[in-house]
Design a protein around this motif. Structure first.
Motif, short mmCIF file in Angstrom:
data_model
loop_
_atom_site.label_atom_id
_atom_site.label_comp_id
_atom_site.label_asym_id
_atom_site.label_seq_id
_atom_site.Cartn_x
_atom_site.Cartn_y
_atom_site.Cartn_z
N HIS A 8 4.97 7.92 -16.11
CA HIS A 8 6.43 7.99 -16.09
C HIS A 8 6.90 7.67 -14.68
N PRO A 9 7.92 6.80 -14.51
CA PRO A 9 8.32 6.35 -13.18
C PRO A 9 8.93 7.43 -12.28
N THR A 10 9.55 8.45 -12.88
CA THR A 10 10.18 9.48 -12.04
C THR A 10 9.49 10.85 -12.18
N ILE A 17 -2.33 11.26 -12.37
CA ILE A 17 -2.39 11.20 -10.90
C ILE A 17 -3.73 11.75 -10.41
N ALA A 18 -4.15 12.88 -10.97
CA ALA A 18 -5.41 13.49 -10.56
C ALA A 18 -6.60 12.57 -10.86
N GLN A 19 -6.56 11.90 -12.02
CA GLN A 19 -7.65 10.98 -12.37
C GLN A 19 -7.68 9.78 -11.43
N ALA A 20 -6.50 9.26 -11.09
CA ALA A 20 -6.44 8.12 -10.17
C ALA A 20 -6.94 8.51 -8.79
N ILE A 30 -6.98 0.56 -5.86
CA ILE A 30 -6.03 0.66 -6.96
C ILE A 30 -4.81 -0.22 -6.71
N ALA A 31 -4.12 -0.58 -7.80
CA ALA A 31 -2.79 -1.18 -7.72
C ALA A 31 -1.81 -0.10 -8.17
N TYR A 32 -0.76 0.12 -7.37
CA TYR A 32 0.15 1.23 -7.68
C TYR A 32 1.58 0.87 -7.28
N PRO A 33 2.58 1.56 -7.87
CA PRO A 33 3.98 1.24 -7.57
C PRO A 33 4.49 1.95 -6.32
N THR A 34 5.44 1.28 -5.63
CA THR A 34 6.14 1.92 -4.52
C THR A 34 7.64 1.76 -4.76
N ASP A 35 8.45 2.08 -3.75
CA ASP A 35 9.89 1.93 -3.90
C ASP A 35 10.35 0.50 -3.66
N SER A 36 9.45 -0.39 -3.27
CA SER A 36 9.85 -1.79 -3.08
C SER A 36 9.16 -2.70 -4.10
N CYS A 37 7.85 -2.64 -4.21
CA CYS A 37 7.13 -3.40 -5.22
C CYS A 37 5.73 -2.78 -5.37
N TYR A 38 4.88 -3.41 -6.17
CA TYR A 38 3.53 -2.89 -6.33
C TYR A 38 2.70 -3.18 -5.08
N ALA A 39 1.70 -2.33 -4.86
CA ALA A 39 0.84 -2.47 -3.69
C ALA A 39 -0.62 -2.24 -4.08
N LEU A 40 -1.52 -2.71 -3.23
CA LEU A 40 -2.94 -2.39 -3.34
C LEU A 40 -3.22 -1.24 -2.40
N GLY A 41 -4.04 -0.26 -2.82
CA GLY A 41 -4.29 0.89 -1.97
C GLY A 41 -5.69 1.44 -2.11
N CYS A 42 -6.19 2.05 -1.03
CA CYS A 42 -7.50 2.71 -1.02
C CYS A 42 -7.46 3.82 0.03
N ARG A 43 -8.53 4.59 0.08
CA ARG A 43 -8.62 5.63 1.12
C ARG A 43 -8.80 5.00 2.49
N LEU A 44 -8.34 5.71 3.50
CA LEU A 44 -8.45 5.25 4.88
C LEU A 44 -9.90 5.00 5.28
N VAL A 128 5.89 8.24 -7.87
CA VAL A 128 4.48 7.98 -8.19
C VAL A 128 3.66 7.85 -6.91
N ALA A 129 4.15 7.04 -5.97
CA ALA A 129 3.45 6.89 -4.70
C ALA A 129 3.36 8.22 -3.96
N GLN A 130 4.45 8.99 -3.98
CA GLN A 130 4.47 10.31 -3.34
C GLN A 130 3.43 11.24 -3.98
N ALA A 131 3.37 11.22 -5.31
CA ALA A 131 2.42 12.09 -6.01
C ALA A 131 0.99 11.73 -5.65
N LEU A 132 0.71 10.44 -5.53
CA LEU A 132 -0.65 9.99 -5.19
C LEU A 132 -1.06 10.46 -3.80
N VAL A 133 -0.20 10.24 -2.79
CA VAL A 133 -0.61 10.60 -1.43
C VAL A 133 -0.63 12.12 -1.23
#
Length: 206
Positions: A8-10, A17-20, A30-44, A128-133
């Protein structure tokens, strides 16, 4: 084959989220949504993630990766901020801005700009991005999901899954996120220099 999460977007489902995040902790990209567009992301500290992003996007070692942070306190651990930058960036976040700043020692050397020792940071205004980080407890090393030769970033989660199925480990689909990337403000020289006008209002840094 990439795992596919339809969230769900909001109000993203905590289980998804926990599984991701479990996949991220296992060195996933992973590919995930942000407030501008989709992004690629991984751990630091992912051993392969940065190189996989460079490979997918055909980037060189001068590309500024972005650390997507949960909040301002987390952001402050990874970049050096003077008083002017602190006040201006705090007032503009969360939002569709990326700020380029001198990296602290918390940023692995291989992820900072090789000459300038700078890195991009941002706090997205996206649930979604907030929940992930927040679930991950650390920033996501990220880059806009813009494929080589493409005029605009990809906007459809299922299309991302089909196109990148064997290149990423998971796709988090939260609907269309648009094609406008963040506004990029380089503050590494002690003053704001808008180097890309995007979704965030650039006038406040003009």
């Amino acid at each position: 084959m990439a795992r596919y999460f339809d969230v769900h977007p909001t109000d993203p489902q905590p289980r998804s989220i926990a599984q991701a995040v479990a996949l991220l902790r296992d060195d996933a990209l992973i590919a995930y949504p942000t407030d501008s567009c989709y992004a690629l992301g991984c751990r630091l500290d992912s051993h392969t993630g940065a190189d996989r992003i460079r490979s997918i996007r055909h980037l060189d070692d001068k590309h500024h990766f972005t650390l997507v942070c949960a909040d301002f306190a987390q952001l402050g651990q990874f970049v050096q901020l003077d008083n002017a930058a602190f006040r201006a960036i705090k007032a503009a976040t969360p939002g569709a801005y990326t700020f380029i700043l001198p990296a602290t020692k918390e940023v692995p050397r291989r992820l900072a700009h090789p000459k300038k020792r700078t890195v991009g940071v941002r706090i997205p205004d996206n649930p979604v991005a907030q929940a992930l980080v927040r679930e991950l407890g650390e920033p996501l090393l990220s880059s806009t999901l813009l494929l080589p030769g493409a005029a605009e970033p990809m906007t459809d989660g299922w299309q991302i899954k089909e196109e990148l199925d064997h290149l990423v480990d998971a796709v988090i689909d939260a609907g269309d996120r648009g094609t406008e990337p963040t506004t990029v403000v380089d503050w590494s020289e002690g003053f704001p220099d808008v180097v890309r006008v995007g979704a965030g209002d650039a006038a406040r840094f003009g």
